[in-house]
Design a protein around this motif. Sequence first.
Motif, mmCIF file in Angstrom:
data_model
loop_
_atom_site.group_PDB
_atom_site.id
_atom_site.type_symbol
_atom_site.label_atom_id
_atom_site.label_comp_id
_atom_site.label_asym_id
_atom_site.label_seq_id
_atom_site.Cartn_x
_atom_site.Cartn_y
_atom_site.Cartn_z
ATOM 1 N N UNK A 1 39.065 49.418 105.048
ATOM 2 C CA UNK A 1 37.692 49.901 104.883
ATOM 3 C C UNK A 1 36.866 48.874 104.105
ATOM 4 N N UNK A 2 37.468 48.245 103.109
ATOM 5 C CA UNK A 2 36.748 47.247 102.316
ATOM 6 C C UNK A 2 36.303 46.070 103.180
ATOM 7 N N UNK A 3 37.140 45.641 104.101
ATOM 8 C CA UNK A 3 36.780 44.542 105.003
ATOM 9 C C UNK A 3 35.592 44.956 105.873
ATOM 10 N N UNK A 4 35.659 46.162 106.428
ATOM 11 C CA UNK A 4 34.562 46.666 107.273
ATOM 12 C C UNK A 4 33.273 46.808 106.469
ATOM 13 N N UNK A 5 33.372 47.307 105.247
ATOM 14 C CA UNK A 5 32.193 47.490 104.392
ATOM 15 C C UNK A 5 31.597 46.143 103.989
ATOM 16 N N UNK A 6 32.448 45.183 103.696
ATOM 17 C CA UNK A 6 31.963 43.855 103.319
ATOM 18 C C UNK A 6 31.178 43.219 104.468
ATOM 19 N N UNK A 7 31.737 43.319 105.675
ATOM 20 C CA UNK A 7 31.022 42.799 106.845
ATOM 21 C C UNK A 7 29.683 43.522 107.019
ATOM 22 N N UNK A 8 29.675 44.824 106.765
ATOM 23 C CA UNK A 8 28.457 45.628 106.945
ATOM 24 C C UNK A 8 27.364 45.241 105.952
ATOM 25 N N UNK A 9 27.715 45.096 104.682
ATOM 26 C CA UNK A 9 26.674 44.772 103.697
ATOM 27 C C UNK A 9 26.149 43.349 103.890
ATOM 28 N N UNK A 10 27.004 42.446 104.322
ATOM 29 C CA UNK A 10 26.528 41.087 104.597
ATOM 30 C C UNK A 10 25.639 41.056 105.842
ATOM 31 N N UNK A 11 25.997 41.836 106.854
ATOM 32 C CA UNK A 11 25.140 41.922 108.044
ATOM 33 C C UNK A 11 23.781 42.521 107.680
ATOM 34 N N UNK A 12 23.790 43.516 106.801
ATOM 35 C CA UNK A 12 22.523 44.114 106.361
ATOM 36 C C UNK A 12 21.687 43.081 105.610
ATOM 37 N N UNK A 13 22.311 42.349 104.717
ATOM 38 C CA UNK A 13 21.592 41.340 103.933
ATOM 39 C C UNK A 13 20.991 40.254 104.818
ATOM 40 N N UNK A 14 21.681 39.901 105.884
ATOM 41 C CA UNK A 14 21.224 38.827 106.775
ATOM 42 C C UNK A 14 20.479 39.353 108.011
ATOM 43 N N UNK A 15 20.118 40.641 107.975
ATOM 44 C CA UNK A 15 19.387 41.264 109.087
ATOM 45 C C UNK A 15 20.076 41.049 110.433
ATOM 46 N N UNK A 16 21.387 41.191 110.448
ATOM 47 C CA UNK A 16 22.128 40.989 111.693
ATOM 48 C C UNK A 16 22.998 42.196 112.054
ATOM 49 N N UNK A 17 22.607 43.372 111.576
ATOM 50 C CA UNK A 17 23.382 44.576 111.879
ATOM 51 C C UNK A 17 23.276 44.929 113.363
ATOM 52 N N UNK A 18 24.333 45.479 113.882
ATOM 53 C CA UNK A 18 24.388 45.949 115.260
ATOM 54 C C UNK A 18 23.882 47.394 115.332
ATOM 55 N N UNK A 19 24.177 48.177 114.296
ATOM 56 C CA UNK A 19 23.799 49.585 114.244
ATOM 57 C C UNK A 19 22.521 49.757 113.425
ATOM 58 N N UNK A 20 22.081 51.004 113.282
ATOM 59 C CA UNK A 20 20.824 51.279 112.575
ATOM 60 C C UNK A 20 20.974 51.366 111.058
ATOM 61 N N UNK A 21 22.176 51.727 110.582
ATOM 62 C CA UNK A 21 22.382 51.855 109.136
ATOM 63 C C UNK A 21 23.630 51.098 108.712
ATOM 64 N N UNK A 22 23.675 50.728 107.463
ATOM 65 C CA UNK A 22 24.835 50.024 106.931
ATOM 66 C C UNK A 22 26.073 50.924 106.968
ATOM 67 N N UNK A 23 25.858 52.247 106.882
ATOM 68 C CA UNK A 23 26.991 53.179 106.891
ATOM 69 C C UNK A 23 27.586 53.320 108.298
ATOM 70 N N UNK A 24 26.741 53.298 109.308
ATOM 71 C CA UNK A 24 27.232 53.279 110.687
ATOM 72 C C UNK A 24 27.886 51.936 110.985
ATOM 73 N N UNK A 25 27.364 50.886 110.375
ATOM 74 C CA UNK A 25 27.920 49.541 110.562
ATOM 75 C C UNK A 25 29.372 49.471 110.070
#
Length: 184
Positions: free
Chosen positions: A57-81
Amino acid sequence: MASEVYSCELDPESRTILRIYLFTNVQNIDFIRDNIVKGVWKCSVIKASLIVDPLQVAVAANKAVLAEKHNSMITKTVFAEILYNLSLTKNISQSLSKFGIDKDNSLLFCFLITDPKNESEMNDIISQIDGKQCPVSDIPHYSSVKDIKSVYKLNYYKCYKNLKTEDLLDEIVSKMVTKNFLSH
């Protein structure tokens, strides 16, 4: 109660702390789902049966917060990411339905803490969960190795047949982080 929680700092660039709680025998699943879907609760809820270790989960969360910071998320929210990053598929709906809240009554609640306001929101959410909080170290008791091997496609090759549970984590994380580069 602190020993029942998994907490780790994510990438320093994100300035975020991940907190994971394990609840079993959750009785108000529909209430929780409604709050998640409507965006009232700012957290991810993950089926404990598909998690072998909190690091997954930590790996998935780390990828999610970095994607959010760099505006590169695939989903609409960091939690869905986070749910999307746990999955091997690039299909968002399949990722959310596979790892998100369903009928399972053993659930992981993941919070991203960036300021004290997040802590009070987290405590408010936790107080509304009708279930038994357990130490996150108990995750292996709620994991389904059969389901995990199926979701991460670890049933197809002989080399995966006799994998020990602790070795599963290495294989899973490798597949998660290479999802964008390989098709499994």
